[in-house]
Design a protein around this motif. Structure first.
Motif, PDB file in Angstrom:
ATOM      1  N   ARG A 345       0.836  -1.203   0.000  1.00 49.31           N
ATOM      2  CA  ARG A 345       0.000   0.000   0.000  1.00 49.31           C
ATOM      3  C   ARG A 345       0.870   1.252   0.000  1.00 49.31           C
ATOM      4  NH1 ARG A 345      -5.280   1.283   2.094  1.00 49.31           N
ATOM      5  NH2 ARG A 345      -5.426   3.474   2.699  1.00 49.31           N
ATOM      6  N   LEU A 346       1.860   1.258   0.848  1.00 53.43           N
ATOM      7  CA  LEU A 346       2.744   2.425   0.912  1.00 53.43           C
ATOM      8  C   LEU A 346       3.472   2.645  -0.414  1.00 53.43           C
ATOM      9  CD1 LEU A 346       4.292   2.027   4.487  1.00 53.43           C
ATOM     10  CD2 LEU A 346       2.748   3.832   3.695  1.00 53.43           C
ATOM     11  N   ALA A 347       3.905   1.559  -1.032  1.00 55.63           N
ATOM     12  CA  ALA A 347       4.614   1.685  -2.308  1.00 55.63           C
ATOM     13  C   ALA A 347       3.695   2.255  -3.383  1.00 55.63           C
ATOM     14  CB  ALA A 347       5.158   0.323  -2.737  1.00 55.63           C
ATOM     15  N   LEU A 348       2.445   1.829  -3.401  1.00 55.25           N
ATOM     16  CA  LEU A 348       1.505   2.316  -4.408  1.00 55.25           C
ATOM     17  C   LEU A 348       1.181   3.791  -4.190  1.00 55.25           C
ATOM     18  CD1 LEU A 348      -1.000  -0.699  -4.647  1.00 55.25           C
ATOM     19  CD2 LEU A 348       0.420   0.179  -6.516  1.00 55.25           C
ATOM     20  N   VAL A 349       0.932   4.157  -2.941  1.00 52.32           N
ATOM     21  CA  VAL A 349       0.493   5.515  -2.655  1.00 52.32           C
ATOM     22  C   VAL A 349       1.640   6.518  -2.736  1.00 52.32           C
ATOM     23  CG1 VAL A 349      -0.460   7.012  -0.858  1.00 52.32           C
ATOM     24  CG2 VAL A 349      -1.464   4.751  -1.255  1.00 52.32           C
ATOM     25  N   MET A 350       2.812   6.110  -2.285  1.00 53.27           N
ATOM     26  CA  MET A 350       3.936   7.042  -2.189  1.00 53.27           C
ATOM     27  C   MET A 350       4.904   6.936  -3.361  1.00 53.27           C
ATOM     28  SD  MET A 350       2.936   8.442   0.495  1.00 53.27           S
ATOM     29  CE  MET A 350       4.298   9.597   0.659  1.00 53.27           C
ATOM     30  N   GLY A 351       4.628   6.066  -4.329  1.00 53.53           N
ATOM     31  CA  GLY A 351       5.487   5.976  -5.501  1.00 53.53           C
ATOM     32  C   GLY A 351       6.718   5.124  -5.284  1.00 53.53           C
ATOM     33  N   GLU A 985     -11.299   3.222  -1.056  1.00 52.98           N
ATOM     34  CA  GLU A 985     -11.663   4.446  -1.766  1.00 52.98           C
ATOM     35  C   GLU A 985     -10.650   5.556  -1.480  1.00 52.98           C
ATOM     36  OE1 GLU A 985     -15.932   6.369  -2.897  1.00 52.98           O
ATOM     37  OE2 GLU A 985     -15.529   6.071  -0.764  1.00 52.98           O
ATOM     38  N   ASP A 986     -10.250   5.659  -0.220  1.00 57.11           N
ATOM     39  CA  ASP A 986      -9.245   6.666   0.137  1.00 57.11           C
ATOM     40  C   ASP A 986      -7.914   6.364  -0.542  1.00 57.11           C
ATOM     41  OD1 ASP A 986     -11.121   7.822   1.744  1.00 57.11           O
ATOM     42  OD2 ASP A 986     -10.390   6.881   3.594  1.00 57.11           O
ATOM     43  N   MET A 987      -7.568   5.085  -0.613  1.00 56.57           N
ATOM     44  CA  MET A 987      -6.307   4.695  -1.240  1.00 56.57           C
ATOM     45  C   MET A 987      -6.281   5.086  -2.714  1.00 56.57           C
ATOM     46  SD  MET A 987      -4.651   0.880  -1.462  1.00 56.57           S
ATOM     47  CE  MET A 987      -3.234   0.553  -2.522  1.00 56.57           C
ATOM     48  N   LEU A 988      -7.386   4.847  -3.417  1.00 54.19           N
ATOM     49  CA  LEU A 988      -7.452   5.216  -4.839  1.00 54.19           C
ATOM     50  C   LEU A 988      -7.365   6.725  -5.011  1.00 54.19           C
ATOM     51  CD1 LEU A 988     -10.192   2.759  -6.164  1.00 54.19           C
ATOM     52  CD2 LEU A 988      -7.737   2.653  -6.577  1.00 54.19           C
ATOM     53  N   ARG A 989      -7.976   7.472  -4.089  1.00 52.01           N
ATOM     54  CA  ARG A 989      -7.920   8.934  -4.172  1.00 52.01           C
ATOM     55  C   ARG A 989      -6.486   9.416  -3.988  1.00 52.01           C
ATOM     56  NH1 ARG A 989     -12.114   9.826  -1.563  1.00 52.01           N
ATOM     57  NH2 ARG A 989     -11.227   9.807   0.544  1.00 52.01           N
ATOM     58  N   LEU A 990      -5.774   8.847  -3.051  1.00 52.16           N
ATOM     59  CA  LEU A 990      -4.376   9.230  -2.847  1.00 52.16           C
ATOM     60  C   LEU A 990      -3.516   8.852  -4.044  1.00 52.16           C
ATOM     61  CD1 LEU A 990      -3.908   8.204   0.904  1.00 52.16           C
ATOM     62  CD2 LEU A 990      -3.874  10.531  -0.026  1.00 52.16           C
ATOM     63  N   MET A 991      -3.780   7.708  -4.639  1.00 50.25           N
ATOM     64  CA  MET A 991      -3.016   7.284  -5.815  1.00 50.25           C
ATOM     65  C   MET A 991      -3.239   8.248  -6.976  1.00 50.25           C
ATOM     66  SD  MET A 991      -3.562   3.144  -5.653  1.00 50.25           S
ATOM     67  CE  MET A 991      -2.720   2.874  -7.214  1.00 50.25           C
ATOM     68  N   ARG A 992      -4.482   8.710  -7.144  1.00 45.08           N
ATOM     69  CA  ARG A 992      -4.755   9.683  -8.214  1.00 45.08           C
ATOM     70  C   ARG A 992      -4.011  10.991  -7.949  1.00 45.08           C
ATOM     71  NH1 ARG A 992     -10.131   7.929  -7.164  1.00 45.08           N
ATOM     72  NH2 ARG A 992     -10.824   6.346  -8.662  1.00 45.08           N
ATOM     73  N   HIS A 994      -1.263  11.420  -6.479  1.00 46.39           N
ATOM     74  CA  HIS A 994       0.171  11.258  -6.728  1.00 46.39           C
ATOM     75  C   HIS A 994       0.447  10.761  -8.141  1.00 46.39           C
ATOM     76  CE1 HIS A 994       0.213  11.312  -2.299  1.00 46.39           C
ATOM     77  NE2 HIS A 994       1.472  11.712  -2.408  1.00 46.39           N
ATOM     78  N   GLY A 995      -0.598  10.658  -8.966  1.00 46.28           N
ATOM     79  CA  GLY A 995      -0.411  10.205 -10.337  1.00 46.28           C
ATOM     80  C   GLY A 995      -0.005   8.753 -10.442  1.00 46.28           C
ATOM     81  N   SER A 996      -0.375   7.940  -9.447  1.00 50.07           N
ATOM     82  CA  SER A 996       0.089   6.546  -9.412  1.00 50.07           C
ATOM     83  C   SER A 996      -0.816   5.601 -10.185  1.00 50.07           C
ATOM     84  CB  SER A 996       0.171   6.074  -7.955  1.00 50.07           C
ATOM     85  OG  SER A 996       1.013   6.921  -7.218  1.00 50.07           O
TER      86      SER A 996
END
Length: 1013
Positions: A345-351, A985-992, A994-996
């Motif tokens: 999760r951290l890798a996806l959200v934080m790049g 849902e929050d995870m997808l929002r954070l990924m968007r 950060h452009g992930s």
């Protein structure tokens, strides 16, 4: 194993390695393949390999495989697939409480190998805490007899005890009959002594036996069965407790070696005995019995995606609970999975390095689960396309109806929802299963309708007269009008069967008039009233149109195909017999596929009829037909047909002696010198008997006998006869033909028009594929004929509504064009289950029904794909994965869209081949699929071409559903990234942010099974 595709074989080998080859295995595994990829086929492979392993295990006396699924129709569908031994006595569908009656079958064996049993249960009948506590009449009869054997009561005590067990059975005599039948079913050996001993010991230890005696004595003193009050409640509780103990005793007798839980997301609570539920404890005693292995099958075994407004639903919690079950409740193993997911999760959200963390997650999960998914046809392109179902703007009458329903609801306080009005046309007619319907019944009983009657009459409703006279009825809903425009308005009401995917003949005037592509439609709705309303109204409109060419009083259908005799006792309709007689000689002389192969293209039906020599002096076509050489297999006597096959030609109005006269006349003609007639070629090419013979002859193996082929063709032809003997079929043909031609000639011409030969060849190929794909021996041919006959002979269901008046007169809607899947009862209702199986079989045939409407009961695990690639989402699902579940009903192995694409691309291969046409095209498609980049999924699940899975989302103009749909599509694209994660849902929002989410394919968790285990 031979029929498995590569990814399926890999999954089987991995499961077997985990079950029997790994010391660290918990003996539990999940196959979570994408919907429609054949999880039951993998289960079949696991069963086959498990039997191999257990056969050499001296600690195993017999092999018991338990199959648990969500409903009885799913069990009916899959038990045949899971039967790897071919023993027709292998499988039994029963209840745990009835094992004492069935268990002697578990040990019966006359072979050298170990006995194999496949026993099916449904949670609704065997693992249920709520519902009808007293069970069904069979269970109560068995309990009654067991307690009588334990207690040895006198006559008065026995009579009182039976009153306790009578339950909902109205008459004492009826329950006495149940007891007699149960005693007969138990046989001379009686119930299983192991179950009886365990049951007797448990009820004594827990005081249940004493409670029963106390209740029995109370009933004996009062002389009547309990029907209400505290005594009724105590009786129900006592019966429920007795059933639980009998079920537990049944588990001990079962000795399960492999337990398969199919689509178990519907009964996930059984996996956690810590809830304290009796059902979960009972299931746990099954799962933990001895060295039993547990195989879970489900594409969505946990809530796959939860949004912030989903209340108590939690994907993360559900996922970890499932892993906990698979890991044997080992906290350390679960923590390893949880830690890997958090790092990912951290890798996806934080790049971070999400590719690496995805690999770590795979390593943590692969001991417990695998998942295969279809590849896209090309970048951002798959087999699913949008085909909106636009309901437009509600009409003034519909808005006025909502105002009337709102006023009615203010009086009823029944919470009539605007979504119900949007979804269910004529809600006042179809509201019986809702609180509003029950409140109206209560008020009408109390006040006679003085107040509620006028309010009800202001709402839109149908009348008995409108339906009985087949009046034109406005469909009452914009989405239903749109669905009718795409089906009935395009001419589907003229169809007796679907157009073939690979025609041999040019279509005639009827089938060439059908506008556009044709595929059956599956309608899903969250509202229970929608399937009834859709099926009732569409069927009414189709039936109305089919009867426009005749008056109701002119119906002479019964005489058209009857085996009638004249005053001298001679047959008057020998042409009707010729119509359905499988004539090997003529059928071979005028084969449409052979003609197309000679021509190198589809051929004209009339030119095919001219292949057979017609010169001669026969007065009747039947005389020329039966005198043509090869009317029956060599050595067969036509006079013995009815005795050989126990048939009087499928005519319940035709005594055997009448049919015998027809057979005698046919036999006499066969003995005459051959003669000709201008209709001889027509019968040879297009008569149902000829078509049935060619369809089965082409599917016959070298082991099949000439008589076996003929017999199966005769049975199949008689099933087709039942189609043309229906009054509504005759009315339809009167309407669309509009001539005074003899009915038999109209039938022949319609069969040519609709390419019935190509349709049956395609259907038989599907049935062969279901049975393993090979050519068929005599038994296989007979089975295929029987299955087609069952689909053709399904009776129309009668759905019910009520007039919008104080009288609430019942309206009966015959439904065949469109049907409802599932009933108002529970899944456990045997009658409902039998009807569901019949509806599914008919929908999976090329014949009616052409529209199937269902609630969520049909959403998971059921096959509807044989002649359908269109799913209508009448209401938007609450979760993106529900799209996949619904569309997975038609996006399956060799589905309708795939077959159309394969046939379109490889028709030339069929023409160039000498093998059956469908074998030829799929062989060619498989040979070329390596070039497509689709791997082992093509051509079986995906194949490029014009046909796609149609996602039809119903909505009205300017509806909020449009925005909801876009959000669901977005989540559908990305939810796989969030497997096992909290707050998705929050995870997808954070990924968007950060452009992930731009290129995420490499960081998705790959759970494909290891190759070459």
């Amino acid at each position: 194993m031979a029929g498995l595709k590569g990814f399926q074989r890999d999954a089987v080998n991995h499961v077997i390695d985990r079950f029997y080859g790994s010391e660290s295995s918990t003996g539990r595994f999940l196959i979570a393949d994408e919907t429609g990829l054949g999880k039951s086929v993998i289960a079949r492979g696991v069963i086959a390999r498990a039997i191999e392993k257990l056969e050499n295990d001296d600690s195993v006396g017999r092999i018991d495989i338990v199959y648990i699924c969500s409903n009885a129709d799913l069990a009916n569908q899959n038990l045949k697939r899971l039967n790897v031994t071919g023993d027709k006595h292998l499988a039994m569908a029963t209840r745990l409480t009835l094992l004492a009656r069935e268990s002697h079958r578990l040990s019966e064996h006359d072979g050298s190998a170990k006995k194999v049993n496949l026993v099916s249960f449904t949670p609704g009948t065997s693992f249920k805490d709520s519902g009808f506590r007293a069970g069904n009449a069979e269970e109560r009869a068995l309990l009654c007899l067991l307690l009588e054997d334990i207690l040895e009561p006198d006559d008065d005590q026995r009579a009182a005890g039976r009153l306790l067990f009578q339950g909902a059975v109205q008459k004492v005599s009826s329950f006495e009959w149940r007891l007699t039948k149960m005693r007969h079913d138990l046989g001379a050996e009686g119930p299983d002594p192991r179950i009886v001993d365990a049951f007797s010991r448990a009820i004594r230890e827990q005081g249940l036996l004493a409670s029963f005696v106390q209740l029995r004595d109370h009933v004996q003193a009062h002389g009547s069965k309990p029907t209400h009050g505290a005594l009724w409640h105590d009786t129900a509780e006592m019966l429920a407790a007795l059933r639980r103990q009998l079920a537990k005793a049944g588990v001990e007798a079962l000795e399960p070696d492999l337990i398969i839980l199919d689509e178990f997301q519907r009964f996930r609570t059984l996996l956690d005995p810590s809830t304290g539920s009796d059902a979960a404890e009972l299931a746990d005693s099954l799962f933990t019995h001895g060295d039993a292995k547990v195989l879970l099958l489900s594409a969505t075994p946990y809530k796959p995606y939860t949004a912030s407004n989903d209340g108590d639903d939690d994907h993360h919690r559900d996922f970890l609970e499932t892993i906990g079950f698979l890991a044997g409740r080992d906290d350390l193993k679960v923590s390893k999975v949880k830690d890997a997911l958090e790092t990912h999760r951290l890798a996806l959200v934080m790049g971070g390095d999400a590719v690496k963390t995805a690999s770590v997650v795979r390593d943590a999960l692969i001991p417990y689960m695998t998942r295969s998914e279809r590849p896209p046809l090309a970048r951002n392109q798959d087999m699913v396309v949008d085909r909106p179902l636009d309901g437009g703007v509600p009409q003034a009458e519909e808005i006025a109806d909502w105002a009337a329903l709102h006023r009615l609801d203010q009086h009823l306080h029944a919470h009539i929802d605007i979504e119900q009005w949007k979804s269910i046309p004529y809600f006042a007619t179809f509201m019986d299963t809702y609180k509003a319907g029950s409140r109206i019944r209560e008020l009408l009983d109390q006040e006679g309708g003085d107040t509620v009657g006028p309010l009800l009459a202001a709402a839109r409703g149908l009348t008995v007269g409108d339906v009985q006279t087949r009046a034109e009825i406005d469909l009452g809903n914009g989405m239903l009008r749109a669905l009718a425009a795409d089906t009935i308005e395009r001419g589907w009401w003229k169809l007796l069967w679907m157009p073939p995917s690979m025609p041999y003949l040019e279509p005639g005037p009827v089938y060439s008039s059908i506008d556009g592509d044709v595929t059956k439609h599956v309608v899903f709705s969250a509202w229970n009233g929608v399937p009834t309303a859709v099926a009732a109204l569409l069927s009414h409109e189709a039936l109305r149109r089919s009867h426009r060419g005749r008056g109701r009083a002119s119906d002479s259908t019964a005489a058209r195909l009857a085996w009638s005799l004249n005053e001298e006792g001679r047959p008057t309709q020998m042409s009707a017999l010729a119509l359905f007689w499988p004539h090997p000689g003529l059928a071979s002389a005028a084969d449409p596929l052979s003609a197309a192969r000679r021509a190198g293209a589809t051929v004209d039906a009339a030119s095919l009829s001219r292949i057979v020599e017609v010169d001669g002096d026969a007065v009747e076509p039947s005389a020329a037909f039966f005198s043509f050489p090869g009317a029956m297999p060599e050595g067969a006597d036509p006079r013995r047909v009815s005795r050989m096959f126990g048939s009087n030609a499928d005519a319940d109005d035709s005594p055997t002696d009448r049919f015998a006269e027809y057979l005698d006349t046919a036999a006499s003609a066969m003995a005459e010198a051959p003669s000709g007639h201008r209709d001889l070629g027509r019968l040879a090419a297009h008569a149902p008997g000829s078509i049935a013979y060619r369809a089965l002859r082409g599917a016959a193996s070298a082991e099949a006998t000439d008589m076996g082929v003929w017999r199966a063709a005769w049975d199949l032809s008689l099933a087709i006869r039942s189609l043309f003997a229906r009054p509504e079929t005759a009315a339809l043909l009167d309407t669309i033909v509009g001539t005074d031609s003899p009915y038999w000639r109209v039938v022949v011409d319609y069969c040519a028009d609709g390419n019935l030969q190509a349709v049956l060849d395609e259907y038989v190929y599907q049935l062969r594929s279901e049975a393993g794909g090979g050519l068929l021996d005599d038994d296989g041919l007979a089975s295929v004929a029987m299955q087609i006959g069952a689909a053709l002979r399904m009776r129309p269901a009668m759905l019910h509504g009520h007039e919008a008046s104080a009288e609430r007169a019942e309206i009966r809607f015959p439904t065949r064009f469109a049907v409802r899947y599932g009933g108002a009862g529970t899944d456990a209702d045997e009658k409902v289950a039998a009807r569901q199986s019949g509806v599914r079989a008919s929908f999976n045939s090329p014949f009616a029904p052409f529209v199937l409407a269902s609630t969520s009961i049909g959403q998971e695990g059921i096959d509807f794909h044989w002649w359908s690639h269109a799913v209508v989402h009448w209401n938007l699902p609450s979760n993106p994965v529900d799209f996949e579940q619904r569309e997975g009903r038609v996006h399956r192995y060799m589905g309708h869209a795939v077959r159309k694409n394969v046939a379109a691309r490889h028709w030339s291969d069929a023409l160039a081949s000498t093998e059956p046409a469908w074998d030829a095209v799929f062989r060619a498609a498989a040979h070329t699929s390596g070039e497509s980049g689709l791997g082992q999924f093509a051509p079986w699940w995906v194949y490029d071409g014009d046909s796609r899975i149609h996602r039809r989302v119903g909505s009205f103009t300017l509806s909020r559903d449009h925005d909801r749909y876009e959000r669901l599509l977005d989540a559908l694209t990305l939810y796989r990234l969030t497997l096992g994660q909290p707050r998705q849902e929050d995870m997808l929002r954070l990924m968007r942010q950060h452009g992930s989410t731009r290129d995420v394919s490499a960081s998705r968790i790959d759970l494909r099974p290891p190759h070459g285990v």
